[in-house]
Design an enzyme around this catalytic site. Structure first.
Site, short mmCIF file in Angstrom:
data_model
loop_
_atom_site.label_atom_id
_atom_site.label_comp_id
_atom_site.label_asym_id
_atom_site.label_seq_id
_atom_site.Cartn_x
_atom_site.Cartn_y
_atom_site.Cartn_z
CE LYS A 1 -4.46 1.08 2.60
NZ LYS A 1 -5.07 0.66 3.72
O1 G3P Z 1 -9.12 1.47 4.99
C1 G3P Z 1 -8.85 2.86 5.14
C2 G3P Z 1 -9.58 3.04 6.45
O2 G3P Z 1 -8.79 2.35 7.48
C3 G3P Z 1 -9.60 4.56 7.14
O3 G3P Z 1 -10.89 4.62 7.51
O4 G3P Z 1 -12.61 5.30 9.23
O5 G3P Z 1 -10.02 5.92 9.56
O6 G3P Z 1 -11.28 6.67 7.59
P1 G3P Z 1 -11.21 5.93 8.62
#
Ligand code: G3P
Length: 217
Positions: A83
């Protein structure tokens, strides 16, 4: 639509994987930090458990170090997707690793233009962050729609991996739009099973079973 689980918690991945709900796993530095585990060790454990792609994220900002980190992560297992962030250095790293036959997931995508660049750089996955756009009163799902249109217009093979998913509703909306993959925390995947009418109907069935003395075992 494939389901990836967005966590580095082994027990939670195992529970969903045993149910056949896990087509892959995504992690990021925040999720690895939350697990309290060493990145190389925990990623190896996940790769051994899950047969689909497992995303592990670089932490360098310059292309040269990012590439070295990516190559090291790729050696963990055949199902690693490295990634990289959607920066110019990330795109350079994406191109080199993709040319070497490594799967690359380009993350932190917030615009259709960024997604177009990732596809040109040979990304296996592009990760548009729905929830973080919604947080800013922007429309995360509209971005998924735009990328779907653009990729279909030109036959790009990069998979749209909807990320930053915060609700069960996001999952069904992504499936309607035609996202290739959605990655969600385990709690969101479990919440997809919930419906108020299921709870209500079940309570009525249980009350009737009790009244009638229905016994099966
Ligand atoms: O896959 C990306 C994710 O982990 C981000 O999620 O909820 O931190 O915006 P969030």
């Amino acid at each position: 639509m494939k389901f990836f689980v967005d966590t580095a918690e082994i027990d939670q991945i195992k529970e969903l994987n045993d149910l056949g709900m896990v087509d892959g796993v995504t992690t990021n530095p925040s999720l690895i930090a939350k697990s309290g585990r060493d990145i190389l060790e925990v990623t190896k454990e996940i790769c051994d458990m899950v047969s689909g792609p497992v995303s592990a994220e670089v932490v360098a900002l310059d292309a040269e170090t990012m590439l070295a980190e990516g190559r090291k992560l790729a050696k963990i297992a055949d199902n690693i997707a490295v990634k990289v962030p959607l920066t110019w250095a990330g795109l350079q790293t994406c191109k080199t690793l993709s040319d070497e036959g490594t799967m690359v997931n380009v993350t932190l995508c917030f615009s259709a233009n960024q997604a177009l660049l990732a596809a040109k750089a040979g990304a296996t996955f592009i990760s548009p962050f729905i929830g973080r756009l919604d947080d800013l009163n922007m429309d995360g799902l509209e971005l998924i729609e735009d990328i779907r249109t653009i990729y279909d217009n030109y036959g790009f093979e990069t998979n749209i991996l909807a990320a930053s998913i915060r609700s069960a509703n996001h999952m069904s909306e992504c499936a309607k739009i035609g996202a290739d993959v959605a990655t969600a925390p385990p709690a969101v995947i479990k919440a997809m099973a919930n419906h108020v009418l299921t709870d209500k109907g079940l309570a009525a069935f249980m009350a009737d079973a009790e009244k009638a003395g229905i016994k099966i075992m």
